[in-house]
Motif scaffolding. Structure first.
Motif, PDB file in Angstrom:
ATOM      1  N   GLU A 230       0.839  -1.208   0.000  1.00  0.00           N
ATOM      2  CA  GLU A 230       0.000   0.000   0.000  1.00  0.00           C
ATOM      3  C   GLU A 230       0.868   1.250   0.000  1.00  0.00           C
ATOM      4  OE1 GLU A 230      -2.617  -0.279   3.359  1.00  0.00           O
ATOM      5  OE2 GLU A 230      -3.823  -1.879   2.437  1.00  0.00           O
ATOM      6  N   ALA A 231       1.936   1.222   0.778  1.00  0.00           N
ATOM      7  CA  ALA A 231       2.833   2.372   0.860  1.00  0.00           C
ATOM      8  C   ALA A 231       3.504   2.633  -0.479  1.00  0.00           C
ATOM      9  CB  ALA A 231       3.880   2.140   1.949  1.00  0.00           C
ATOM     10  N   SER A 232       3.963   1.580  -1.130  1.00  0.00           N
ATOM     11  CA  SER A 232       4.613   1.722  -2.429  1.00  0.00           C
ATOM     12  C   SER A 232       3.663   2.355  -3.441  1.00  0.00           C
ATOM     13  CB  SER A 232       5.085   0.350  -2.924  1.00  0.00           C
ATOM     14  OG  SER A 232       5.659   0.466  -4.199  1.00  0.00           O
ATOM     15  N   ALA A 233       2.408   1.965  -3.394  1.00  0.00           N
ATOM     16  CA  ALA A 233       1.414   2.503  -4.329  1.00  0.00           C
ATOM     17  C   ALA A 233       1.178   3.998  -4.111  1.00  0.00           C
ATOM     18  CB  ALA A 233       0.104   1.736  -4.196  1.00  0.00           C
ATOM     19  N   ARG A 234       1.420   4.495  -2.910  1.00  0.00           N
ATOM     20  CA  ARG A 234       1.224   5.921  -2.616  1.00  0.00           C
ATOM     21  C   ARG A 234       2.353   6.794  -3.173  1.00  0.00           C
ATOM     22  NH1 ARG A 234      -0.380   3.892   2.482  1.00  0.00           N
ATOM     23  NH2 ARG A 234       1.652   4.394   3.388  1.00  0.00           N
ATOM     24  N   GLY A 235       3.540   6.215  -3.331  1.00  0.00           N
ATOM     25  CA  GLY A 235       4.687   6.998  -3.808  1.00  0.00           C
ATOM     26  C   GLY A 235       4.580   7.303  -5.286  1.00  0.00           C
ATOM     27  N   LYS A 236       5.010   8.492  -5.657  1.00  0.00           N
ATOM     28  CA  LYS A 236       4.902   8.928  -7.054  1.00  0.00           C
ATOM     29  C   LYS A 236       6.126   8.538  -7.886  1.00  0.00           C
ATOM     30  CE  LYS A 236       1.800  12.816  -6.343  1.00  0.00           C
ATOM     31  NZ  LYS A 236       1.547  13.014  -4.939  1.00  0.00           N
TER      32      LYS A 236
ATOM     33  N   GLU B  28      10.449   5.954   0.540  1.00  0.00           N
ATOM     34  CA  GLU B  28      10.141   6.680   1.778  1.00  0.00           C
ATOM     35  C   GLU B  28       8.833   6.185   2.390  1.00  0.00           C
ATOM     36  OE1 GLU B  28       8.672  11.083   3.123  1.00  0.00           O
ATOM     37  OE2 GLU B  28      10.333  11.030   1.672  1.00  0.00           O
ATOM     38  N   GLU B  29       7.823   5.987   1.561  1.00  0.00           N
ATOM     39  CA  GLU B  29       6.532   5.504   2.064  1.00  0.00           C
ATOM     40  C   GLU B  29       6.660   4.109   2.681  1.00  0.00           C
ATOM     41  OE1 GLU B  29       3.675   7.032   2.433  1.00  0.00           O
ATOM     42  OE2 GLU B  29       4.219   8.887   1.414  1.00  0.00           O
ATOM     43  N   ILE B  30       7.425   3.245   2.036  1.00  0.00           N
ATOM     44  CA  ILE B  30       7.611   1.882   2.549  1.00  0.00           C
ATOM     45  C   ILE B  30       8.293   1.919   3.919  1.00  0.00           C
ATOM     46  CG2 ILE B  30       8.965  -0.240   2.232  1.00  0.00           C
ATOM     47  CD1 ILE B  30       8.308  -0.004  -0.783  1.00  0.00           C
ATOM     48  N   LEU B  31       9.374   2.668   4.021  1.00  0.00           N
ATOM     49  CA  LEU B  31      10.090   2.752   5.293  1.00  0.00           C
ATOM     50  C   LEU B  31       9.207   3.357   6.372  1.00  0.00           C
ATOM     51  CD1 LEU B  31      12.499   2.074   3.423  1.00  0.00           C
ATOM     52  CD2 LEU B  31      13.868   3.639   4.803  1.00  0.00           C
ATOM     53  N   ASN B  32       8.520   4.424   6.045  1.00  0.00           N
ATOM     54  CA  ASN B  32       7.662   5.072   7.032  1.00  0.00           C
ATOM     55  C   ASN B  32       6.538   4.142   7.494  1.00  0.00           C
ATOM     56  OD1 ASN B  32       6.906   7.521   8.544  1.00  0.00           O
ATOM     57  ND2 ASN B  32       5.056   7.352   7.323  1.00  0.00           N
ATOM     58  N   ALA B  33       5.952   3.390   6.556  1.00  0.00           N
ATOM     59  CA  ALA B  33       4.888   2.447   6.926  1.00  0.00           C
ATOM     60  C   ALA B  33       5.416   1.409   7.901  1.00  0.00           C
ATOM     61  CB  ALA B  33       4.319   1.772   5.673  1.00  0.00           C
ATOM     62  N   HIS B  34       6.637   0.948   7.665  1.00  0.00           N
ATOM     63  CA  HIS B  34       7.213  -0.048   8.569  1.00  0.00           C
ATOM     64  C   HIS B  34       7.489   0.561   9.937  1.00  0.00           C
ATOM     65  CE1 HIS B  34       8.857  -3.929   9.422  1.00  0.00           C
ATOM     66  NE2 HIS B  34       9.986  -3.413   9.827  1.00  0.00           N
TER      67      HIS B  34
END
Length: 198
Positions: free
Chosen positions: A72-78, A85-91
């Protein structure tokens, strides 16, 4: 009836997680779990054929939830930096909301022989989760965003490893909470390096 079954199973999982996180697998008995969950042994064995299967269910939950959040985080990144950044932050956020579950996952990865059941399966899910980051790095290389001078596997291990180091540091020394700022700095370091620009 379904609600009662889910409640019972949830109570067992919650009690087992608390005990495994506090005492470890070997230090937790089935009796400890049923006493804490306030259920009978037959109820526990109805849902989980053994203590090892109960432990496995918790590990699967941790890895599967981590993977779902990473997707889900990866899908949010442009773009590549945004996705990472989204993946790391989600974790990092997952760590804050599910500390015991994440702790169990890391404790299993670094456990000495006999501290966890022999039949535990987790490497396939670890590889699946790592694969998500590796695939992003591969796409970044193909798109010319990352140099071809480094092996995809090594680059992916670099960013995945930094994420894990920050999580482990927080587990060992609470108070060092990794955040979105931490995620952004890791990605910046990974993509731009620390060498002084001339």
């Amino acid at each position: 009836m379904l609600t009662t079954a889910l409640d019972t199973q949830g109570k067992i999982l919650a009690a087992a997680l608390r005990l495994f996180a506090d005492r470890g697998y070997a230090g937790t008995s089935v009796q400890d779990i049923v006493s804490s969950a306030r259920v009978t042994k037959p109820a526990l064995y109805y849902y989980f054929p053994s203590k090892a299967e109960l432990y496995q269910a918790l590990l699967d939950r941790a890895h599967d939830e981590r993977f779902r959040l990473m997707q889900e985080a990866s899908a949010r990144g442009k773009d590549l930096p945004g996705k990472l950044e989204e993946i790391l932050n989600a974790h990092f956020e997952f760590l804050q909301s599910h500390r015991e579950l994440i702790g169990l996952m890391y404790a299993t990865a670094f456990a000495a022989r006999g501290e966890t059941p022999q039949e535990i399966r987790y490497l396939d899910k670890c590889q699946r989760n790592f694969g998500l980051v590796r695939d992003l790095v591969r796409e970044g290389q193909r798109a010319g965003q990352l140099t071809q001078a480094f092996d995809v596997e090594h680059l992916a291990r670099g960013i995945f490893g930094m994420m894990n180091i920050h999580v482990q540091a927080e587990l060992v020394q609470p108070g060092q909470k990794p955040s979105r700022k931490t995620a952004r700095q890791i990605v910046k370091l990974f993509l731009e390096g620390a060498a002084r620009q001339t």
